[in-house]
Design an enzyme around this catalytic site. Sequence first.
Site, PDB file in Angstrom:
ATOM      1  N   PHE A  33      38.103  41.138  34.054  1.00  0.00           N
ATOM      2  CA  PHE A  33      39.207  41.534  33.385  1.00  0.00           C
ATOM      3  C   PHE A  33      40.430  40.563  32.999  1.00  0.00           C
ATOM      4  O   PHE A  33      40.791  40.174  34.255  1.00  0.00           O
ATOM      5  CB  PHE A  33      39.938  42.745  33.868  1.00  0.00           C
ATOM      6  N   ASP A  34      41.035  40.345  31.830  1.00  0.00           N
ATOM      7  CA  ASP A  34      42.238  39.669  31.528  1.00  0.00           C
ATOM      8  C   ASP A  34      43.317  40.819  32.217  1.00  0.00           C
ATOM      9  O   ASP A  34      43.040  42.001  32.631  1.00  0.00           O
ATOM     10  CB  ASP A  34      42.491  39.673  30.380  1.00  0.00           C
TER      11      ASP A  34
END
Length: 242
Positions: A33-34
């Site tokens: 995930f960012d």
Amino acid sequence: MNNAQPGVTLVMGAEQDARSFARPPQGHTAVLFDLDGTLLDSVELIVQSYTHAVTTHLGGPVDRDGVLATIGLPLGPILEALAPGQGALLLETYRAYMSEHHNRMARLFPGAGETLRALRARGYQLGIVTSKSRASARLAFDLFALETLVDVTVCFDEVSRPKPAPDPLLAAAARLGVAPAACLYVGDTPHDMQAAQAAGMCAVAAPWGAGTHTALLAAAPGLWLATLADLLDHCPAVDGSR
């Protein structure tokens, strides 16, 4: 006239909205995930921090859309290009403002913690890959205990080339001991989509952050989410999951 890109399902309503793409490749066992705009609702904090730094030292004005377009890229070079010779000063002011206001303004997006825990229970290895420095990212890591929910975190100052280059995503996959093709990468900007594609990962669009729908669609992600929890529809239990 149908302007949908291949693999895109469009739902027509008050406004055109992409709800789902073709299912991602089977066999993925890790989800990366960012941070900002994906797990962390921090876009307004970023805009205000940037605005404060620029108005303090340059007097403004600040183009909000221009700031949004830079989210997901390392900030230091952007500020140096804006004001050659003053980038370090702008960055120091930016970080001081962000540190002061972070815990008041930043929050996790609804369902973020629950989705991470559910993915772990289904046997997925998890990571966070961000364009923030380790020092800046730690504000959120500590406030929301994010490092207890994932297996690896990679920040921009820990790789040679930050996003949109694939290096930080590849570093996360290597630390997890998985092939890039086994990873999904969830992000909210075209830079995230480009990095995932360059790394050989399935790019998953999170349209609730800084990126516009138009820009994200143009980046041709492999999967489009409406909410973080929707990711669970595409992530069945991994064999041998706990």
